[in-house]
Design a protein around this motif. Structure first.
Motif, PDB file in Angstrom:
ATOM      1  N   PRO A 188       0.828  -1.213   0.000  1.00  0.00           N
ATOM      2  CA  PRO A 188       0.000   0.000   0.000  1.00  0.00           C
ATOM      3  C   PRO A 188       0.854   1.250   0.000  1.00  0.00           C
ATOM      4  CG  PRO A 188       0.125  -0.914   2.196  1.00  0.00           C
ATOM      5  CD  PRO A 188       0.845  -1.875   1.304  1.00  0.00           C
ATOM      6  N   ARG A 189       0.232   2.369  -0.307  1.00  0.00           N
ATOM      7  CA  ARG A 189       0.854   3.679  -0.177  1.00  0.00           C
ATOM      8  C   ARG A 189       0.461   4.224   1.186  1.00  0.00           C
ATOM      9  NH1 ARG A 189      -1.139   7.519  -3.103  1.00  0.00           N
ATOM     10  NH2 ARG A 189       0.822   8.611  -3.554  1.00  0.00           N
ATOM     11  N   LEU A 190       1.428   4.764   1.922  1.00  0.00           N
ATOM     12  CA  LEU A 190       1.181   5.193   3.296  1.00  0.00           C
ATOM     13  C   LEU A 190       1.802   6.555   3.557  1.00  0.00           C
ATOM     14  CD1 LEU A 190       0.300   4.734   6.265  1.00  0.00           C
ATOM     15  CD2 LEU A 190       2.466   3.503   6.599  1.00  0.00           C
ATOM     16  N   SER A 191       1.006   7.445   4.142  1.00  0.00           N
ATOM     17  CA  SER A 191       1.493   8.740   4.597  1.00  0.00           C
ATOM     18  C   SER A 191       1.127   8.902   6.064  1.00  0.00           C
ATOM     19  CB  SER A 191       0.868   9.872   3.769  1.00  0.00           C
ATOM     20  OG  SER A 191       1.203  11.145   4.308  1.00  0.00           O
ATOM     21  N   ILE A 192       2.110   9.217   6.888  1.00  0.00           N
ATOM     22  CA  ILE A 192       1.899   9.474   8.310  1.00  0.00           C
ATOM     23  C   ILE A 192       2.337  10.908   8.599  1.00  0.00           C
ATOM     24  CG2 ILE A 192       2.517   8.826  10.668  1.00  0.00           C
ATOM     25  CD1 ILE A 192       3.042   6.010   9.688  1.00  0.00           C
ATOM     26  N   LEU A 193       1.454  11.674   9.214  1.00  0.00           N
ATOM     27  CA  LEU A 193       1.757  13.055   9.574  1.00  0.00           C
ATOM     28  C   LEU A 193       1.518  13.239  11.060  1.00  0.00           C
ATOM     29  CD1 LEU A 193      -0.258  13.184   6.741  1.00  0.00           C
ATOM     30  CD2 LEU A 193       0.999  15.323   6.630  1.00  0.00           C
ATOM     31  N   VAL A 194       2.375  14.012  11.703  1.00  0.00           N
ATOM     32  CA  VAL A 194       2.247  14.270  13.129  1.00  0.00           C
ATOM     33  C   VAL A 194       2.699  15.705  13.390  1.00  0.00           C
ATOM     34  CG1 VAL A 194       4.574  13.468  13.712  1.00  0.00           C
ATOM     35  CG2 VAL A 194       2.756  13.304  15.421  1.00  0.00           C
ATOM     36  N   GLY A 195       2.141  16.338  14.401  1.00  0.00           N
ATOM     37  CA  GLY A 195       2.477  17.723  14.709  1.00  0.00           C
ATOM     38  C   GLY A 195       3.720  17.845  15.572  1.00  0.00           C
ATOM     39  N   GLU A 196       4.437  18.928  15.396  1.00  0.00           N
ATOM     40  CA  GLU A 196       5.663  19.187  16.157  1.00  0.00           C
ATOM     41  C   GLU A 196       5.419  19.142  17.656  1.00  0.00           C
ATOM     42  OE1 GLU A 196       8.892  22.868  16.744  1.00  0.00           O
ATOM     43  OE2 GLU A 196       7.072  23.147  15.538  1.00  0.00           O
ATOM     44  N   ARG A 245       5.622   7.682   3.458  1.00  0.00           N
ATOM     45  CA  ARG A 245       6.056   9.040   3.753  1.00  0.00           C
ATOM     46  C   ARG A 245       5.795   9.354   5.223  1.00  0.00           C
ATOM     47  NH1 ARG A 245       3.647  12.721  -1.231  1.00  0.00           N
ATOM     48  NH2 ARG A 245       4.329  11.386  -2.960  1.00  0.00           N
ATOM     49  N   PHE A 246       6.702  10.111   5.807  1.00  0.00           N
ATOM     50  CA  PHE A 246       6.522  10.616   7.167  1.00  0.00           C
ATOM     51  C   PHE A 246       6.797  12.104   7.155  1.00  0.00           C
ATOM     52  CE2 PHE A 246       8.405  12.052  11.139  1.00  0.00           C
ATOM     53  CZ  PHE A 246       7.388  11.742  12.034  1.00  0.00           C
ATOM     54  N   GLU A 247       5.947  12.876   7.835  1.00  0.00           N
ATOM     55  CA  GLU A 247       6.151  14.322   7.891  1.00  0.00           C
ATOM     56  C   GLU A 247       5.749  14.840   9.259  1.00  0.00           C
ATOM     57  OE1 GLU A 247       5.194  18.358   5.258  1.00  0.00           O
ATOM     58  OE2 GLU A 247       4.268  16.429   4.725  1.00  0.00           O
ATOM     59  N   ARG A 248       6.620  15.623   9.859  1.00  0.00           N
ATOM     60  CA  ARG A 248       6.314  16.323  11.104  1.00  0.00           C
ATOM     61  C   ARG A 248       5.998  17.768  10.754  1.00  0.00           C
ATOM     62  NH1 ARG A 248      10.560  16.945  16.050  1.00  0.00           N
ATOM     63  NH2 ARG A 248      11.503  18.378  14.550  1.00  0.00           N
ATOM     64  N   LEU A 249       4.783  18.204  11.081  1.00  0.00           N
ATOM     65  CA  LEU A 249       4.336  19.533  10.691  1.00  0.00           C
ATOM     66  C   LEU A 249       4.702  20.554  11.771  1.00  0.00           C
ATOM     67  CD1 LEU A 249       0.847  18.887   9.054  1.00  0.00           C
ATOM     68  CD2 LEU A 249       3.145  18.634   8.115  1.00  0.00           C
ATOM     69  N   ALA A 250       5.525  21.501  11.404  1.00  0.00           N
ATOM     70  CA  ALA A 250       6.009  22.508  12.345  1.00  0.00           C
ATOM     71  C   ALA A 250       4.857  23.362  12.856  1.00  0.00           C
ATOM     72  CB  ALA A 250       7.052  23.393  11.667  1.00  0.00           C
ATOM     73  N   GLY A 251       4.900  23.649  14.160  1.00  0.00           N
ATOM     74  CA  GLY A 251       3.961  24.573  14.762  1.00  0.00           C
ATOM     75  C   GLY A 251       2.590  24.002  15.071  1.00  0.00           C
ATOM     76  N   GLU A 252       2.365  22.692  14.837  1.00  0.00           N
ATOM     77  CA  GLU A 252       1.045  22.112  15.049  1.00  0.00           C
ATOM     78  C   GLU A 252       1.051  21.153  16.232  1.00  0.00           C
ATOM     79  OE1 GLU A 252      -1.117  23.506  13.357  1.00  0.00           O
ATOM     80  OE2 GLU A 252       0.007  24.247  11.626  1.00  0.00           O
ATOM     81  N   ASP A 253      -0.115  21.073  16.900  1.00  0.00           N
ATOM     82  CA  ASP A 253      -0.278  20.067  17.945  1.00  0.00           C
ATOM     83  C   ASP A 253      -1.397  19.113  17.522  1.00  0.00           C
ATOM     84  OD1 ASP A 253      -2.686  21.335  18.500  1.00  0.00           O
ATOM     85  OD2 ASP A 253      -2.313  21.522  20.646  1.00  0.00           O
TER      86      ASP A 253
END
Length: 271
Positions: A188-196, A245-253
């Motif tokens: 599968p295609r997977l994207s995980i995002l989490v806040g800073e 993909r993994f991404e940590r989003l700056a400034g978000e909770d």
């Protein structure tokens, strides 16, 4: 006062076979002619809390698809009717059993909820729209993000792509890791995002009376480290052909990340 409505959008309630509590289904219709293979579709969980926002993000992005990477697709929101306790429903629907931090709410409805999506909701949508089965995405936040990862790990053929935003891996991380070892015909295609600021206090939270309790809970749940670790595990388990993909989003909770993640989710779904 006159209520604001979304153009080309509707909702209806849909129950599982044999009766039982229905789910509220929200639809935002795609614009333009359907592609030969059918429309791509994104399925959003917890839709009562953000479906209108996601719809506007899609429609604004689709005005300039070459610039945004966002084009026409069907948005499907899965929520609950008015009067239902959404917190109780989601704890049951999104979990396979008791988690690490039980709260006295029923759990274990995961299989029945997925069966509803696959056997009831998708056929109903197929009667209404030409859909591309190879371009369907599941999108969930928090505990719905845990469900998204669990379906990806154990029933990955249900969707082609998965977007888990701030997934509550702490609920039952072991089950998710075990699921990664299962064989699958196609990665599968997977994207995980989490806040800073999901693992520590944000600067604007430090002076709150409950700051110490918040800090202890965030440290215990380790949202950022767990999300990064699971992405690394998934990348290794799914193999070189998988897109993870993994991404940590700056400034978000944990609360603020959802609107910030929506355009990324749509772009990933359509890539």
């Amino acid at each position: 006062m006159n209520p604001v409505t979304l153009p080309d959008a509707e909702w209806f309630d849909l129950a599982p076979p044999g009766g039982g509590a229905p789910w509220r289904i929200f639809l935002a219709h795609p614009q333009g002619e359907a592609p030969a293979a059918g429309y791509p579709a994104l399925f959003m969980l917890d839709a009562n809390a953000g479906f209108a926002t996601l719809t506007e993000v899609l429609r604004r992005g689709a005005v300039r698809p070459a610039a945004t990477g966002i084009g026409p697709m069907l948005l499907v929101g899965i929520g609950t009717p008015e009067g239902d306790d959404a917190r109780v429903r989601r704890h049951f629907d999104y979990t396979a059993g008791p988690g690490a931090e039980g709260r006295g709410r029923p759990t274990g409805g995961r299989d029945a909820f997925l069966a509803f999506i696959e056997q009831v909701l998708k056929p109903e949508l197929g009667r209404r729209f030409p859909l591309d089965p190879a371009r369907q995405t599941l999108f969930g936040h928090s505990l719905a993000g845990w469900f998204t990862l669990d379906v990806m790990a154990r029933d990955s053929a249900a969707f082609r792509s998965y977007v888990a935003v701030s997934p509550s891996l702490w609920w039952d991380e072991g089950r998710l890791i075990e699921g990664l070892a299962r064989p699958r015909a196609m990665p599968p295609r997977l994207s995980i995002l989490v806040g800073e600021w999901e693992q520590a206090l944000a600067p604007w939270q430090a002076a709150r009376p409950e700051a110490a309790e918040m800090a202890a809970r965030r440290a215990r749940r380790a949202m950022v480290d767990r999300a990064q670790g699971f992405a690394d595990r998934a990348r290794a388990a799914l193999g070189p052909e998988a897109e993870v993909r993994f991404e940590r989003l700056a400034g978000e909770d944990h609360a603020s990340i959802l609107p910030a993640a929506m355009a990324r989710a749509l772009r990933f779904a359509l890539a």
